[in-house]
Design a protein around this motif. Structure first.
Motif: not given
Length: 154
Positions: A134-154
């Motif tokens: 959403r932040g990238a869209m609000q900042k006017g990104s003109m490209d497709n936006i893909t975001v992946l956040c993952i948790k790394i555990s020990k």
């Protein structure tokens, strides 16, 4: 942990493409090019260098990508690998639609806010991914936006 596959930041990639007969330039010619350059100065936007075949076909602002077969063999799908010692924390991956308008500092702020707001790791990664998109869209990104956040555990 990564390096953008951009002609703007990767001289080694530019050299590889030029050795294959490709060209790297902004593609900004004529009146529309002058207008774009002027507007980018006013809005403090960096004009990207782009990959072109010697016949002028192209215009992609990255040197490695999946798809974009019209730019083969210049733009390749080969991944770069790097070994790092794994710690516990979060990893955020995104397409150029994210990274063109959102900086690493903003990603850290989004992660810290999500960690303060949510206890459940699933809620944290979900909210970071959605929030950055959403932040990238609000900042006017003109490209497709893909975001992946993952948790790394020990």
């Amino acid at each position: 942990m990564s390096s953008d596959h951009s002609p703007l930041t990767r001289p080694d990639e530019v050299e590889r493409i030029k050795n294959l007969g490709g060209n790297i330039h902004t593609g900004l010619y004529g009146f529309s090019g002058i207008l774009t350059k002027f507007l980018s100065t006013i809005q403090d936007v960096t004009i990207s260098l782009r990959v072109y075949h010697s016949n002028g076909i192209g215009g992609l602002n990255m040197t490695r990508a999946l798809g974009d077969v019209y730019l083969k063999p210049l733009v390749i799908p080969d991944a770069e690998e790097r070994e790092v010692e794994r710690g516990e924390g979060y990893v955020v991956m995104g397409s150029d639609g994210l990274w063109d308008v959102v900086g690493v500092g903003e990603v850290w702020e989004c992660l810290e806010e999500a960690e303060r707001t949510f206890e459940n790791e699933e809620d944290i990664v979900k909210n970071v991914s959605i929030g950055l998109t959403r932040g990238a869209m609000q900042k006017g990104s003109m490209d497709n936006i893909t975001v992946l956040c993952i948790k790394i555990s020990k």
